[in-house]
Each structure stands twice: as C-alpha cells, then as structure tokens.
Design a protein around this motif. Structure first.
Motif, PDB file in Angstrom:
ATOM      1  N   PHE A 309     -10.004  12.480 -39.377  1.00  0.00           N
ATOM      2  CA  PHE A 309     -10.472  11.735 -40.289  1.00  0.00           C
ATOM      3  C   PHE A 309      -9.594  10.682 -40.547  1.00  0.00           C
ATOM      4  O   PHE A 309      -9.716   9.982 -41.739  1.00  0.00           O
ATOM      5  CB  PHE A 309     -10.854  12.396 -41.540  1.00  0.00           C
ATOM      6  N   ALA A 310      -8.472  10.575 -39.819  1.00  0.00           N
ATOM      7  CA  ALA A 310      -7.427   9.577 -39.906  1.00  0.00           C
ATOM      8  C   ALA A 310      -7.716   8.217 -40.079  1.00  0.00           C
ATOM      9  O   ALA A 310      -7.567   7.451 -40.850  1.00  0.00           O
ATOM     10  CB  ALA A 310      -6.351   9.732 -38.740  1.00  0.00           C
ATOM     11  N   ARG A 311      -9.143   7.756 -39.386  1.00  0.00           N
ATOM     12  CA  ARG A 311      -9.351   6.265 -39.477  1.00  0.00           C
ATOM     13  C   ARG A 311     -10.660   6.375 -40.425  1.00  0.00           C
ATOM     14  O   ARG A 311     -11.258   5.275 -40.280  1.00  0.00           O
ATOM     15  CB  ARG A 311      -9.774   5.795 -38.253  1.00  0.00           C
ATOM     16  N   SER A 312     -11.014   7.097 -41.284  1.00  0.00           N
ATOM     17  CA  SER A 312     -12.039   7.142 -42.205  1.00  0.00           C
ATOM     18  C   SER A 312     -11.801   5.969 -43.199  1.00  0.00           C
ATOM     19  O   SER A 312     -10.714   5.893 -43.406  1.00  0.00           O
ATOM     20  CB  SER A 312     -12.467   8.607 -42.906  1.00  0.00           C
ATOM     21  N   LYS A 313     -12.866   5.411 -43.446  1.00  0.00           N
ATOM     22  CA  LYS A 313     -13.102   4.587 -44.329  1.00  0.00           C
ATOM     23  C   LYS A 313     -12.909   4.940 -45.859  1.00  0.00           C
ATOM     24  O   LYS A 313     -12.609   4.239 -46.976  1.00  0.00           O
ATOM     25  CB  LYS A 313     -14.144   3.502 -44.553  1.00  0.00           C
ATOM     26  N   PHE A 314     -12.888   5.981 -45.913  1.00  0.00           N
ATOM     27  CA  PHE A 314     -12.906   6.730 -47.609  1.00  0.00           C
ATOM     28  C   PHE A 314     -11.529   7.509 -47.363  1.00  0.00           C
ATOM     29  O   PHE A 314     -11.257   8.387 -46.729  1.00  0.00           O
ATOM     30  CB  PHE A 314     -14.078   7.630 -47.744  1.00  0.00           C
ATOM     31  N   ASN A 315     -10.685   7.436 -48.562  1.00  0.00           N
ATOM     32  CA  ASN A 315      -9.336   8.236 -48.977  1.00  0.00           C
ATOM     33  C   ASN A 315      -9.775   9.745 -49.151  1.00  0.00           C
ATOM     34  O   ASN A 315      -9.023  10.367 -48.533  1.00  0.00           O
ATOM     35  CB  ASN A 315      -8.712   7.481 -49.928  1.00  0.00           C
ATOM     36  N   GLY A 316     -10.841   9.752 -49.732  1.00  0.00           N
ATOM     37  CA  GLY A 316     -11.279  11.151 -50.097  1.00  0.00           C
ATOM     38  C   GLY A 316     -11.577  12.227 -48.663  1.00  0.00           C
ATOM     39  O   GLY A 316     -11.524  13.431 -48.571  1.00  0.00           O
ATOM     40  N   LEU A 317     -11.860  11.453 -47.625  1.00  0.00           N
ATOM     41  CA  LEU A 317     -11.745  12.048 -46.283  1.00  0.00           C
ATOM     42  C   LEU A 317     -10.441  12.010 -45.487  1.00  0.00           C
ATOM     43  O   LEU A 317     -10.106  12.989 -44.724  1.00  0.00           O
ATOM     44  CB  LEU A 317     -13.067  11.537 -45.383  1.00  0.00           C
ATOM     45  N   ARG A 318      -9.549  10.742 -45.670  1.00  0.00           N
ATOM     46  CA  ARG A 318      -8.516  10.846 -44.898  1.00  0.00           C
ATOM     47  C   ARG A 318      -7.508  11.643 -45.196  1.00  0.00           C
ATOM     48  O   ARG A 318      -6.542  12.352 -44.348  1.00  0.00           O
ATOM     49  CB  ARG A 318      -7.909   9.494 -45.026  1.00  0.00           C
ATOM     50  N   VAL A 319      -7.559  12.112 -46.518  1.00  0.00           N
ATOM     51  CA  VAL A 319      -6.434  13.263 -47.071  1.00  0.00           C
ATOM     52  C   VAL A 319      -6.885  14.660 -46.271  1.00  0.00           C
ATOM     53  O   VAL A 319      -5.819  15.220 -46.496  1.00  0.00           O
ATOM     54  CB  VAL A 319      -6.643  13.305 -48.608  1.00  0.00           C
ATOM     55  N   TYR A 320      -8.011  14.773 -45.723  1.00  0.00           N
ATOM     56  CA  TYR A 320      -7.889  15.928 -44.964  1.00  0.00           C
ATOM     57  C   TYR A 320      -6.879  16.157 -43.832  1.00  0.00           C
ATOM     58  O   TYR A 320      -6.354  17.257 -43.538  1.00  0.00           O
ATOM     59  CB  TYR A 320      -9.242  16.087 -43.986  1.00  0.00           C
ATOM     60  N   GLU A 321      -6.305  14.950 -43.396  1.00  0.00           N
ATOM     61  CA  GLU A 321      -5.206  14.935 -42.542  1.00  0.00           C
ATOM     62  C   GLU A 321      -3.757  15.143 -43.075  1.00  0.00           C
ATOM     63  O   GLU A 321      -2.831  15.317 -42.416  1.00  0.00           O
ATOM     64  CB  GLU A 321      -5.173  13.471 -41.739  1.00  0.00           C
ATOM     65  N   GLU A 322      -3.888  15.305 -44.291  1.00  0.00           N
ATOM     66  CA  GLU A 322      -2.607  15.652 -45.055  1.00  0.00           C
ATOM     67  C   GLU A 322      -2.540  16.941 -45.628  1.00  0.00           C
ATOM     68  O   GLU A 322      -1.580  17.446 -46.159  1.00  0.00           O
ATOM     69  CB  GLU A 322      -2.442  14.775 -46.307  1.00  0.00           C
ATOM     70  N   GLY A 323      -3.496  17.865 -45.090  1.00  0.00           N
ATOM     71  CA  GLY A 323      -3.417  19.172 -45.286  1.00  0.00           C
ATOM     72  C   GLY A 323      -4.215  19.710 -46.415  1.00  0.00           C
ATOM     73  O   GLY A 323      -4.338  20.843 -46.789  1.00  0.00           O
ATOM     74  N   PHE A 324      -5.191  18.804 -47.155  1.00  0.00           N
ATOM     75  CA  PHE A 324      -6.231  19.436 -47.955  1.00  0.00           C
ATOM     76  C   PHE A 324      -7.355  19.983 -47.571  1.00  0.00           C
ATOM     77  O   PHE A 324      -7.841  19.419 -46.355  1.00  0.00           O
ATOM     78  CB  PHE A 324      -6.495  18.140 -48.856  1.00  0.00           C
ATOM     79  N   VAL A 325      -7.797  20.997 -48.033  1.00  0.00           N
ATOM     80  CA  VAL A 325      -9.212  21.785 -47.779  1.00  0.00           C
ATOM     81  C   VAL A 325      -8.929  22.279 -46.466  1.00  0.00           C
ATOM     82  O   VAL A 325      -9.007  23.779 -46.300  1.00  0.00           O
ATOM     83  CB  VAL A 325     -10.245  20.840 -47.674  1.00  0.00           C
ATOM     84  N   LYS A 326      -9.107  21.784 -45.340  1.00  0.00           N
ATOM     85  CA  LYS A 326      -8.904  22.495 -43.727  1.00  0.00           C
ATOM     86  C   LYS A 326     -10.086  22.993 -43.223  1.00  0.00           C
ATOM     87  O   LYS A 326     -10.548  22.629 -42.162  1.00  0.00           O
ATOM     88  CB  LYS A 326      -7.656  23.080 -43.813  1.00  0.00           C
ATOM     89  N   GLU A 327     -10.736  23.614 -43.910  1.00  0.00           N
ATOM     90  CA  GLU A 327     -12.040  24.414 -43.672  1.00  0.00           C
ATOM     91  C   GLU A 327     -12.537  24.900 -44.829  1.00  0.00           C
ATOM     92  O   GLU A 327     -12.103  24.946 -45.786  1.00  0.00           O
ATOM     93  CB  GLU A 327     -11.199  25.661 -42.720  1.00  0.00           C
ATOM     94  N   GLY A 328     -13.679  25.582 -44.456  1.00  0.00           N
ATOM     95  CA  GLY A 328     -14.830  26.135 -45.389  1.00  0.00           C
ATOM     96  C   GLY A 328     -15.867  25.918 -45.378  1.00  0.00           C
ATOM     97  O   GLY A 328     -16.479  24.878 -44.481  1.00  0.00           O
ATOM     98  N   VAL A 329     -16.846  26.762 -45.885  1.00  0.00           N
ATOM     99  CA  VAL A 329     -18.388  26.615 -45.606  1.00  0.00           C
ATOM    100  C   VAL A 329     -18.778  26.538 -44.241  1.00  0.00           C
ATOM    101  O   VAL A 329     -19.624  25.684 -43.765  1.00  0.00           O
ATOM    102  CB  VAL A 329     -18.838  25.499 -46.419  1.00  0.00           C
ATOM    103  N   GLY A 330     -18.103  26.865 -43.240  1.00  0.00           N
ATOM    104  CA  GLY A 330     -18.582  27.031 -42.067  1.00  0.00           C
ATOM    105  C   GLY A 330     -18.032  25.812 -41.286  1.00  0.00           C
ATOM    106  O   GLY A 330     -19.087  25.550 -40.181  1.00  0.00           O
TER     107      GLY A 330
END
Length: 368
Positions: A309-330
């Motif tokens: 998600f590094a190039r996503s236009k949404f910060n709420g998705l880009r932060v996945y690359e910073e270690g947030f959430v990572k996985e879940g809900v399969g």
C-alpha cells in the motif's frame, strides 16, 4: 523469497507450490469465524476498536461488511484507536473481485451480526486471567466439525479466517499451555507489540488455572476452556471436519499457530491438507515470528499475499506499511484465494484499486 503470481512462498517452498497447484483455478468457499472475549477489554491488549468496550462490536461489524458491503451494528467501519480501518476492507475486496461465496460462523459473540450466520451455540469468552475462558469448548468443536464436513462438499477447498479481538493474547496462552514456545513471538495489530503485557496477562491466567508450560500438550480442549477464546474450537472444528476431504487454507497470522497446535493434537493425519495464508506485512514483522512458531508444531506451508500500500492515495491505507494492522479477517488468505482462482489476473495492483474504491466509499465519503 520465491513468488507465484503475487503470492510469496514464505515457508516450506515446495509444499507451497504443491498447494497452489491444487487450488489454482478452483472455486473456494470463504468461512469467517467470529468470537468475542473479555480479554480484549484489558487496556492495551487489542487495537480492534477505538475503545476497549467497542471490541464487542468489531467481529459482528466485520462479518456484516463481508456480506453486505457495509456495517449495520455500527456506523462506518471498525477502526483502530488511530482511526485505521479494519482489514475486512481487504478481505471484502478480494472476495468480491473473485466472486467467492462467504459464510459467517459464530463461536460465541456478545453482539450478533445483522446477517444470516451459523451459530454453534457458544457464548462470548471470559477474561483468561480468571482461568475460565470458554464454556462448552468441546461441544462447539464437535458442532463445528460437523459443519466443516458438510461445507467442504460445497466447494473445491475452504479458506477460513477469523475475527476475535485480543486473539493473539489468547493464542499465546493456549500455545504455552500446549508446550509451544511463543513468548515474544506473537504478532500485534499495533506497531508497538505489547509483548510484556501479553505475557503478564497470560501468566496470570495459566497460574490461576494451575497450568504449567506444556502440561496440556495433548489436551487442547482444556487449554481452550481455561485460557482460550470461543473462535478457537469453532475454527479448529471446521478444519478438522473439512481437511479430511479437501484442502484448507487457514487465513491469518500467529493465531493460526494456536489452531494448528489444536488440530495436530486432535488429528495429525489431515496436516497434509492444510496451509497458512497471511500477508507480507505479517511475515515481515520483526516483532513476531510466525515461521518460528509453526516450525515447532508442524511443517505446513506458509504463503503470504504480497500486498503493498506504499503508493496508495489514502493515508489510512499507506500506514499499513508502517506496521499498523498487518492482518486480520482472513485478509491474506482471501487475497491469495483471489489470486489463485484468477490465475494471477487479480494481482496486488488490481486488488489495491478495488480496496481504494471501497475505502473511498466507506471511509472517505462518510467523513465528508
């Protein structure tokens, strides 16, 4: 690491290749197991809700999002305390792109989702510090096993995911009870992994249950009953019932290790039909060790969706690359299933476009 399509072969590479050959182009059924537990309300344990008390709503909301494309039991979608949306957005996007049918199974929840679901008759879990975590664990597992046997006849293979806030803590407790050294190795949905807090909570639960490390290596039902969560017997039962006749992709992170230990203790003969599907973020997590835990239990293959998600236009998705959430809900397993079913036509780039469309619809438009 080697890749097939946008799927990383993370552990037991040749077995990963064999598993992908068995499922590519085939039609899966996605089953999502939900559960809630008082353990999730311990401050600092879970990020699956803006406030600890909201974790009761997260599994129901995740399930609604998968089936309806929106949530009914809460406004908007489940978020972390930082406002980052549920990984159910990834799962929903992958399942819809690949036209994968979805069923919800409840191991025991406080808030029931406003959709059709299979109720195994379980209750929401207690706080593992009490040593009384799950009532009727054996009955839940028996019912789930029957469901798994029958559901496996409806598709070429099953993908099973989960939503249970606080689940890495209960997974740690069950693994220690069963003799799997997972201290400091389970993952977290937060960039800072609160290992010390988890270990402290788990040790209190084990002490109050009179459980020593490894003393329940052959008794997973007692381990779940004392220090587990209601997702576990439901998930394990589904795997035990289904994997006798078809492949099962267990979709998740380090919680899948606890399920693997439970399944192995109850029926080792089905392990050749099992694989773990997760995300790149999870296998890259330096604060956890999925491969290290799995290697203690059984040499099942681990695959990871190479989501980026590094190039996503949404910060709420880009932060996945910073270690947030990572996985879940399969999320990882659903993405792998979509890639395999489409033989790579659904790539990580195609998937990101769909995730961004859903993010805009569910998160950005609501804010505006």
């Amino acid at each position: 690491m080697k890749k097939i399509y946008d799927i990383i072969l993370a552990y037991e590479e040749s077995k990963c290749e064999d598993f992908i050959k068995r499922i590519e182009g085939k039609k899966p059924l996605f089953i999502h197991v939900i559960g809630t537990t008082e353990t999730a309300k311990i401050p600092g344990i879970s990020a699956a809700g803006k406030y600890p008390e909201l974790t009761d709503y997260t599994p129901a909301a995740d399930a609604e999002l998968l089936l309806l494309g929106s949530c009914k039991c809460i406004p908007g979608v489940p978020t972390t305390p930082e406002g980052i949306p549920t990984p159910a957005l990834i799962t929903m996007s992958a399942l819809r792109l690949a036209d994968v049918p979805t069923l919800i199974v409840s191991g025991g929840v406080k808030i029931r989702p406003h959709i059709p679901f299979i109720d195994l008759g379980g209750k929401s879990g207690g706080d593992i510090r009490s040593g009384k975590a799950v009532a009727d664990a054996e009955e839940i597992l028996v019912r789930a096993r029957i469901a798994g046997e029958n559901l496996s006849k409806l598709a070429d293979y099953l993908v099973i995911g989960e939503s249970v806030p606080g689940g890495t803590t209960t997974a740690l407790a069950v693994m220690l009870a069963m003799g799997v050294d997972a201290r400091g190795k389970v993952s977290s949905s937060m960039p800072y992994n609160p290992h010390e807090l988890k270990i402290r909570v788990v040790e209190e639960g084990l002490r109050n249950s009179g459980i020593k490390f490894g003393s329940l290596s052959n008794d997973p039902i007692t381990a779940i009953s004392c220090v587990g969560d209601p997702m576990m017997p439901a998930f394990a039962g589904l795997v035990l019932g289904a994997a006798r006749r078809s492949p099962v992709l267990m979709a998740g992170g380090t919680q899948m290790c606890a399920i693997l230990a439970i399944v192995k203790a109850l029926d080792q003969t089905i392990l050749q039909n099992i694989a773990i599907g997760t995300t790149r973020w999870l296998i890259s997590d330096r604060s956890a060790d999925l491969k290290g835990i799995v290697s203690q239990i059984a040499d099942v293959p681990i695959m990871a969706a190479d989501l980026d998600f590094a190039r996503s236009k949404f910060n709420g998705l880009r932060v996945y690359e910073e270690g947030f959430v990572k996985e879940g809900v399969g999320a990882g397993g659903a993405s792998i299933a979509a890639m395999a079913k489409s033989r790579g036509l659904i790539s990580k780039a195609v998937l990101l476009e769909e995730i961004e469309r859903n993010y805009e619809r569910l998160v950005m438009l609501r804010r505006s």
